[in-house]
Design a protein around this motif. Sequence first.
Motif, PDB file in Angstrom:
ATOM      1  N   SER A   1      15.146 -24.051  12.697  1.00 40.43           N
ATOM      2  CA  SER A   1      14.443 -23.260  11.688  1.00 40.43           C
ATOM      3  C   SER A   1      15.429 -22.426  10.882  1.00 40.43           C
ATOM      4  CB  SER A   1      13.399 -22.351  12.343  1.00 40.43           C
ATOM      5  OG  SER A   1      14.014 -21.495  13.280  1.00 40.43           O
ATOM      6  N   CYS A   2      15.121 -22.237   9.617  1.00 41.48           N
ATOM      7  CA  CYS A   2      15.915 -21.414   8.682  1.00 41.48           C
ATOM      8  C   CYS A   2      17.329 -21.934   8.444  1.00 41.48           C
ATOM      9  CB  CYS A   2      15.929 -19.954   9.129  1.00 41.48           C
ATOM     10  SG  CYS A   2      14.302 -19.209   8.993  1.00 41.48           S
ATOM     11  N   THR A   3      17.488 -23.250   8.481  1.00 42.01           N
ATOM     12  CA  THR A   3      18.763 -23.863   8.093  1.00 42.01           C
ATOM     13  C   THR A   3      18.711 -24.299   6.626  1.00 42.01           C
ATOM     14  OG1 THR A   3      17.965 -25.986   8.928  1.00 42.01           O
ATOM     15  CG2 THR A   3      19.377 -24.691  10.410  1.00 42.01           C
TER      16      THR A   3
ATOM     17  N   GLU B   1      22.540 -28.013   9.466  1.00 39.87           N
ATOM     18  CA  GLU B   1      22.830 -26.889  10.352  1.00 39.87           C
ATOM     19  C   GLU B   1      23.462 -25.718   9.610  1.00 39.87           C
ATOM     20  OE1 GLU B   1      25.247 -28.327  13.554  1.00 39.87           O
ATOM     21  OE2 GLU B   1      27.033 -28.536  12.334  1.00 39.87           O
ATOM     22  N   VAL B   2      23.309 -24.536  10.238  1.00 38.80           N
ATOM     23  CA  VAL B   2      23.831 -23.277   9.718  1.00 38.80           C
ATOM     24  C   VAL B   2      24.277 -22.450  10.919  1.00 38.80           C
ATOM     25  CG1 VAL B   2      23.142 -21.092   8.601  1.00 38.80           C
ATOM     26  CG2 VAL B   2      22.395 -23.250   7.633  1.00 38.80           C
ATOM     27  N   GLU B   3      25.316 -21.664  10.752  1.00 34.46           N
ATOM     28  CA  GLU B   3      25.795 -20.783  11.830  1.00 34.46           C
ATOM     29  C   GLU B   3      24.648 -19.872  12.291  1.00 34.46           C
ATOM     30  OE1 GLU B   3      27.030 -17.196  13.554  1.00 34.46           O
ATOM     31  OE2 GLU B   3      26.561 -17.188  11.411  1.00 34.46           O
ATOM     32  N   SER B   4      24.559 -19.627  13.608  1.00 39.22           N
ATOM     33  CA  SER B   4      23.407 -18.935  14.204  1.00 39.22           C
ATOM     34  C   SER B   4      23.112 -17.558  13.614  1.00 39.22           C
ATOM     35  CB  SER B   4      23.591 -18.815  15.716  1.00 39.22           C
ATOM     36  OG  SER B   4      23.525 -20.088  16.305  1.00 39.22           O
ATOM     37  N   GLY B   5      24.132 -16.749  13.386  1.00 37.23           N
ATOM     38  CA  GLY B   5      23.911 -15.418  12.816  1.00 37.23           C
ATOM     39  C   GLY B   5      23.323 -15.474  11.422  1.00 37.23           C
ATOM     40  N   GLU B   6      23.826 -16.379  10.619  1.00 34.40           N
ATOM     41  CA  GLU B   6      23.300 -16.580   9.261  1.00 34.40           C
ATOM     42  C   GLU B   6      21.871 -17.088   9.317  1.00 34.40           C
ATOM     43  OE1 GLU B   6      22.812 -16.917   5.172  1.00 34.40           O
ATOM     44  OE2 GLU B   6      24.248 -15.735   6.330  1.00 34.40           O
ATOM     45  N   ARG B   7      21.606 -17.979  10.236  1.00 36.23           N
ATOM     46  CA  ARG B   7      20.261 -18.537  10.392  1.00 36.23           C
ATOM     47  C   ARG B   7      19.256 -17.444  10.761  1.00 36.23           C
ATOM     48  NH1 ARG B   7      17.143 -21.290  14.206  1.00 36.23           N
ATOM     49  NH2 ARG B   7      18.561 -20.958  15.941  1.00 36.23           N
ATOM     50  N   LEU B   8      19.650 -16.545  11.658  1.00 32.23           N
ATOM     51  CA  LEU B   8      18.765 -15.445  12.064  1.00 32.23           C
ATOM     52  C   LEU B   8      18.507 -14.492  10.898  1.00 32.23           C
ATOM     53  CD1 LEU B   8      17.149 -14.061  14.263  1.00 32.23           C
ATOM     54  CD2 LEU B   8      19.242 -12.897  15.005  1.00 32.23           C
TER      55      LEU B   8
ATOM     56  N   VAL C   1      14.739 -13.609   9.226  1.00 30.03           N
ATOM     57  CA  VAL C   1      14.179 -12.267   9.046  1.00 30.03           C
ATOM     58  C   VAL C   1      13.817 -12.048   7.578  1.00 30.03           C
ATOM     59  CG1 VAL C   1      14.674  -9.790   9.168  1.00 30.03           C
ATOM     60  CG2 VAL C   1      15.340 -11.284  11.062  1.00 30.03           C
ATOM     61  N   MET C   2      14.701 -12.472   6.681  1.00 28.53           N
ATOM     62  CA  MET C   2      14.439 -12.314   5.253  1.00 28.53           C
ATOM     63  C   MET C   2      13.179 -13.073   4.835  1.00 28.53           C
ATOM     64  SD  MET C   2      17.654 -12.254   2.581  1.00 28.53           S
ATOM     65  CE  MET C   2      17.944 -13.959   2.750  1.00 28.53           C
TER      66      MET C   2
END
Length: 197
Positions: free
Chosen positions: A11-13, A125-132, A136-137
């Motif tokens: 999610s959020c990638t 894929e996206v790095e986990s911190g960026e994905r989180l 939230v946004m």
Amino acid sequence: MSKIFFVTGKSCTGKDTIFSILKDNSRLNLKTVVGYTTRPMRVGEQDGVEYFFVDEDKLNKLKDENKVIECRQYNTVHGIWNYFSVNDGQIDLKNGNYIYIGTLESYEKFVEYFGEEVVYPIYVEVESGERLARAVMRERKQDEPKYKELCRRFIADEEDFSEDKILKAGIKKRYENNVLEECVEAIEKDILKECSK
């Protein structure tokens, strides 16, 4: 041979955005396959566009008719949500190429159903911190943000898309979505290559 290009990732990638760009790309000329869900519609979504939004009775009727290709059930903080795909006439492999979006599990079911020579994975894929941060946004824009569900889904994705499961599914290539335009360009190039085979 016709192909089903299957967009998947945590999610959020950005996979929904990428899916939308690819389906609207006239050079690719991909037909869309709309999935089904029993979850509530989010702000900005339309029935029959992102998903067909149905109730449990409709899902059970489709199962009874042996039309469900795959079905994933999630026990969310808001109750059970189902996501599923249906053999409802949307896919005709004698008539062009298709694009679909789903989970790793649903990708494997599509491969099982249609064959690995037909289903081409587009793993974003996206790095986990960026994905989180993106998650939230996105949730903040909802009329009633569901942060608890966001956290549940984020954690579940870490298990659902573990390295072992990605390898087991036979996914070899990944598309890093750090810069959207570059990611889409790389995917477009590979789709055109696959379509020309």
